[in-house]
Scaffold this motif. Structure first.
Motif, PDB file in Angstrom:
ATOM      1  N   THR A   4      31.025   4.963 -12.905  1.00 24.92           N
ATOM      2  CA  THR A   4      31.052   4.902 -14.240  1.00 24.92           C
ATOM      3  C   THR A   4      32.347   4.053 -14.478  1.00 24.92           C
ATOM      4  OG1 THR A   4      30.865   5.878 -16.485  1.00 24.92           O
ATOM      5  CG2 THR A   4      32.371   7.047 -14.660  1.00 24.92           C
ATOM      6  N   ALA A   5      32.264   3.409 -15.674  1.00 26.37           N
ATOM      7  CA  ALA A   5      33.734   2.232 -15.962  1.00 26.37           C
ATOM      8  C   ALA A   5      34.721   3.276 -16.562  1.00 26.37           C
ATOM      9  CB  ALA A   5      33.126   1.421 -17.022  1.00 26.37           C
ATOM     10  N   SER A   6      35.943   2.760 -16.144  1.00 28.14           N
ATOM     11  CA  SER A   6      37.159   3.422 -16.474  1.00 28.14           C
ATOM     12  C   SER A   6      37.469   3.220 -17.936  1.00 28.14           C
ATOM     13  CB  SER A   6      38.205   2.941 -15.687  1.00 28.14           C
ATOM     14  OG  SER A   6      38.462   1.548 -15.876  1.00 28.14           O
ATOM     15  N   SER A   7      36.650   2.246 -18.527  1.00 27.96           N
ATOM     16  CA  SER A   7      37.098   2.012 -20.125  1.00 27.96           C
ATOM     17  C   SER A   7      36.465   3.371 -20.814  1.00 27.96           C
ATOM     18  CB  SER A   7      36.350   0.848 -20.617  1.00 27.96           C
ATOM     19  OG  SER A   7      35.131   0.824 -20.111  1.00 27.96           O
ATOM     20  N   GLY A   8      35.514   4.004 -19.999  1.00 24.67           N
ATOM     21  CA  GLY A   8      34.838   5.400 -21.014  1.00 24.67           C
ATOM     22  C   GLY A   8      35.894   6.346 -21.394  1.00 24.67           C
ATOM     23  N   TYR A   9      36.913   6.163 -20.745  1.00 28.21           N
ATOM     24  CA  TYR A   9      38.047   7.366 -21.169  1.00 28.21           C
ATOM     25  C   TYR A   9      38.701   6.997 -22.512  1.00 28.21           C
ATOM     26  CZ  TYR A   9      42.763   9.753 -21.435  1.00 28.21           C
ATOM     27  OH  TYR A   9      43.639  10.258 -21.999  1.00 28.21           O
ATOM     28  N   ILE A  10      38.913   5.653 -22.624  1.00 39.64           N
ATOM     29  CA  ILE A  10      39.564   5.094 -23.969  1.00 39.64           C
ATOM     30  C   ILE A  10      38.597   5.450 -25.073  1.00 39.64           C
ATOM     31  CG2 ILE A  10      40.568   3.275 -25.047  1.00 39.64           C
ATOM     32  CD1 ILE A  10      41.292   2.082 -22.562  1.00 39.64           C
ATOM     33  N   LEU A  11      37.342   4.975 -24.892  1.00 39.26           N
ATOM     34  CA  LEU A  11      36.383   5.199 -25.797  1.00 39.26           C
ATOM     35  C   LEU A  11      36.142   6.585 -26.165  1.00 39.26           C
ATOM     36  CD1 LEU A  11      34.578   3.274 -27.496  1.00 39.26           C
ATOM     37  CD2 LEU A  11      32.760   3.786 -25.917  1.00 39.26           C
ATOM     38  N   ALA A  12      35.910   7.575 -25.212  1.00 35.48           N
ATOM     39  CA  ALA A  12      35.979   8.739 -25.566  1.00 35.48           C
ATOM     40  C   ALA A  12      37.020   9.532 -26.443  1.00 35.48           C
ATOM     41  CB  ALA A  12      35.767  10.058 -24.193  1.00 35.48           C
ATOM     42  N   VAL A  30      26.800  -2.435 -34.416  1.00 34.96           N
ATOM     43  CA  VAL A  30      26.013  -3.981 -34.137  1.00 34.96           C
ATOM     44  C   VAL A  30      27.339  -5.106 -34.192  1.00 34.96           C
ATOM     45  CG1 VAL A  30      24.973  -5.811 -35.291  1.00 34.96           C
ATOM     46  CG2 VAL A  30      24.149  -3.350 -35.350  1.00 34.96           C
ATOM     47  N   MET A  31      28.396  -4.782 -35.118  1.00 36.21           N
ATOM     48  CA  MET A  31      29.496  -5.704 -35.059  1.00 36.21           C
ATOM     49  C   MET A  31      30.322  -5.565 -33.708  1.00 36.21           C
ATOM     50  SD  MET A  31      29.199  -7.581 -37.506  1.00 36.21           S
ATOM     51  CE  MET A  31      30.706  -8.322 -37.284  1.00 36.21           C
ATOM     52  N   ASP A  32      30.261  -4.567 -33.024  1.00 36.09           N
ATOM     53  CA  ASP A  32      30.962  -4.415 -31.727  1.00 36.09           C
ATOM     54  C   ASP A  32      30.132  -5.386 -30.658  1.00 36.09           C
ATOM     55  OD1 ASP A  32      33.138  -2.784 -32.804  1.00 36.09           O
ATOM     56  OD2 ASP A  32      32.253  -1.038 -32.042  1.00 36.09           O
ATOM     57  N   MET A  33      29.005  -5.345 -30.870  1.00 33.78           N
ATOM     58  CA  MET A  33      28.273  -6.040 -29.957  1.00 33.78           C
ATOM     59  C   MET A  33      28.534  -7.440 -30.117  1.00 33.78           C
ATOM     60  SD  MET A  33      26.641  -3.819 -28.006  1.00 33.78           S
ATOM     61  CE  MET A  33      28.333  -2.781 -28.418  1.00 33.78           C
ATOM     62  N   THR A  40      23.652  -2.376 -23.763  1.00 38.01           N
ATOM     63  CA  THR A  40      22.830  -1.034 -23.929  1.00 38.01           C
ATOM     64  C   THR A  40      23.857   0.098 -23.465  1.00 38.01           C
ATOM     65  OG1 THR A  40      21.102  -2.137 -22.724  1.00 38.01           O
ATOM     66  CG2 THR A  40      20.838   0.224 -23.039  1.00 38.01           C
ATOM     67  N   ALA A  41      24.568  -0.018 -22.731  1.00 39.00           N
ATOM     68  CA  ALA A  41      25.725   0.988 -22.374  1.00 39.00           C
ATOM     69  C   ALA A  41      26.721   1.441 -23.615  1.00 39.00           C
ATOM     70  CB  ALA A  41      26.619   0.775 -21.128  1.00 39.00           C
ATOM     71  N   ASN A  42      26.952   0.218 -24.203  1.00 39.23           N
ATOM     72  CA  ASN A  42      27.868   0.436 -25.218  1.00 39.23           C
ATOM     73  C   ASN A  42      27.297   1.148 -26.622  1.00 39.23           C
ATOM     74  OD1 ASN A  42      30.303  -0.643 -24.238  1.00 39.23           O
ATOM     75  ND2 ASN A  42      29.549  -2.839 -24.680  1.00 39.23           N
ATOM     76  N   VAL A  43      25.969   0.406 -26.738  1.00 36.58           N
ATOM     77  CA  VAL A  43      25.045   1.065 -27.810  1.00 36.58           C
ATOM     78  C   VAL A  43      25.049   2.607 -27.663  1.00 36.58           C
ATOM     79  CG1 VAL A  43      23.032   1.114 -29.144  1.00 36.58           C
ATOM     80  CG2 VAL A  43      24.040  -1.049 -28.544  1.00 36.58           C
ATOM     81  N   ILE A  44      24.528   3.007 -26.336  1.00 27.42           N
ATOM     82  CA  ILE A  44      24.218   4.281 -26.229  1.00 27.42           C
ATOM     83  C   ILE A  44      25.381   5.180 -26.196  1.00 27.42           C
ATOM     84  CG2 ILE A  44      23.161   6.052 -24.370  1.00 27.42           C
ATOM     85  CD1 ILE A  44      21.579   3.812 -23.437  1.00 27.42           C
ATOM     86  N   SER A  45      26.693   4.715 -25.539  1.00 24.02           N
ATOM     87  CA  SER A  45      27.803   5.475 -25.562  1.00 24.02           C
ATOM     88  C   SER A  45      28.331   5.673 -26.877  1.00 24.02           C
ATOM     89  CB  SER A  45      28.928   4.643 -24.840  1.00 24.02           C
ATOM     90  OG  SER A  45      28.682   4.529 -23.437  1.00 24.02           O
ATOM     91  N   VAL A  46      28.481   4.696 -27.765  1.00 27.57           N
ATOM     92  CA  VAL A  46      28.810   4.932 -29.150  1.00 27.57           C
ATOM     93  C   VAL A  46      27.956   6.148 -29.906  1.00 27.57           C
ATOM     94  CG1 VAL A  46      29.414   3.739 -31.292  1.00 27.57           C
ATOM     95  CG2 VAL A  46      30.009   2.720 -29.310  1.00 27.57           C
ATOM     96  N   LEU A  47      26.806   5.716 -29.663  1.00 26.09           N
ATOM     97  CA  LEU A  47      25.713   6.368 -30.434  1.00 26.09           C
ATOM     98  C   LEU A  47      25.982   8.082 -30.141  1.00 26.09           C
ATOM     99  CD1 LEU A  47      22.628   4.503 -30.675  1.00 26.09           C
ATOM    100  CD2 LEU A  47      24.417   5.128 -32.635  1.00 26.09           C
ATOM    101  N   ALA A  48      26.150   8.237 -28.843  1.00 23.35           N
ATOM    102  CA  ALA A  48      26.125   9.476 -28.235  1.00 23.35           C
ATOM    103  C   ALA A  48      27.541  10.188 -28.485  1.00 23.35           C
ATOM    104  CB  ALA A  48      26.127   9.580 -26.724  1.00 23.35           C
ATOM    105  N   LEU A  49      28.758   9.633 -28.389  1.00 22.10           N
ATOM    106  CA  LEU A  49      30.120   9.992 -28.722  1.00 22.10           C
ATOM    107  C   LEU A  49      30.177  10.340 -30.022  1.00 22.10           C
ATOM    108  CD1 LEU A  49      32.091   7.717 -26.367  1.00 22.10           C
ATOM    109  CD2 LEU A  49      31.714  10.244 -26.163  1.00 22.10           C
TER     110      LEU A  49
END
Length: 305
Positions: free
Chosen positions: A260-268, A156-159, A132-141
């Motif tokens: 919040t997870a530290s991986s958020g920086y890389i994704l942002a 979907v493929m990332d999931m 859920t976090a990954n889907v929302i994060s990718v969509l929002a970013l």
């Protein structure tokens, strides 16, 4: 409450050790990223498979699942109300910060407080909150990012390829089929899983950017408070409304109260979010969660009394 403090202090100390090692250049940046990948792709999935495959769930805790997802979505919606000055990449980073959580901190505290049953319930939280976090994060970013012309990720493929989700699926499937690992297989998974918490917390500490903490401004402090207090309070209200069992409610509160997870920086950085704001949010929340988590857990104990 004392037991929670005892469980939290080792987590904090190992995290600080990770920061000290990184600060003293014990490993290069690439070295820490290699350790993070090893934990993410090997040790963590092994832990999840072993725990979920052997867990004894009389019934699937669907109410807990509903509370976790509902609270996460509520925090994502709240992020949409960031002031207009935060429109664009900043808003994407705020929403991501609101919905991500630090699995290593959650697993460590759950294991210390509740042993194997707590670890199993927290693994369920991983299975629920991670996709859920990954889907929302990718969509929002991607939605709020400035168009860079680069190809957007396929959610979907990332999931499907996410090692944590794969580990959850395998573990639950083995449990349902009555095929929990035994003997050599169980021992091998156990050895791999034992490396998860220590290395995971060291990686969390290594990722803390003190310079980012010093740069924290009004937006960072405001949304860090929203994340550290808002997520667990929403989860608590929802858990009480659905009459969650005390152990399930405790796990929900611990998961929601982590930073919040530290991986958020890389994704942002990859998806066009505000990477500087993401770094600030991660640093501030990681530091202040040491104070906010005991407060949240004390509130839980007060309600249960």
């Amino acid at each position: 409450m004392i037991s929670f403090i005892y469980a939290l202090i080792p987590v904090v100390l190992v995290t600080i050790l990770g920061w000290l090692l990184a600060h003293r250049n014990f490993r290069s940046v690439d070295g820490w990223r290699a350790i993070e990948k090893l934990v993410y792709f090997v040790f963590f999935p092994a832990l999840i498979v072993n725990v979920l495959a052997s867990a004894s769930f009389e019934i699937m805790p669907w109410a807990m699942v509903l509370v976790l997802i509902g609270s996460q979505v509520a925090l994502a919606i709240l992020g949409l109300f960031a002031k207009r000055a935060d429109d664009g990449p900043r808003k994407g980073s705020i929403i991501q910060s609101n919905v991500r959580w630090n699995t290593f901190v959650g697993l460590s505290i759950a294991s210390s407080l509740f042993g194997e049953p707590g670890l199993a319930l927290m693994a369920i939280a991983v299975a629920v909150l991670t996709p859920t976090a990954n889907v929302i994060s990718v969509l929002a970013l991607t939605h709020f990012a400035r168009d860079s012309g680069e190809q957007k990720p396929h959610v979907v493929m990332d999931m499907v390829r996410n090692p944590l989700i794969i580990g959850c699926v395998i573990g639950i499937a083995l449990n349902l089929l009555g095929m929990a690992p035994t003997g050599i297989a169980e021992k091998t998974l156990d050895i791999l899983g034992q490396a998860t918490l220590a290395l995971g917390l060291l990686v969390v500490g290594a990722a803390v950017d003190i310079d980012a903490f010093k740069r924290a401004g009004h937006t960072t402090l405001t949304w860090s408070a929203v994340r550290l207090l808002g997520f667990p309070l929403v989860a608590l209200a929802a858990g009480l409304l659905l009459n969650l069992a005390p152990d399930s409610l405790a796990i929900v509160m611990i998961a929601a109260a982590t930073p919040t997870a530290s991986s958020g920086y890389i994704l942002a950085r990859q998806l066009g979010g505000d990477a500087t704001l993401s770094a600030n949010l991660i640093a501030v929340q990681t530091v202040f969660s040491v104070l906010s988590m005991p407060v949240i857990y004390a509130l839980y104990l007060l309600i249960q009394a």
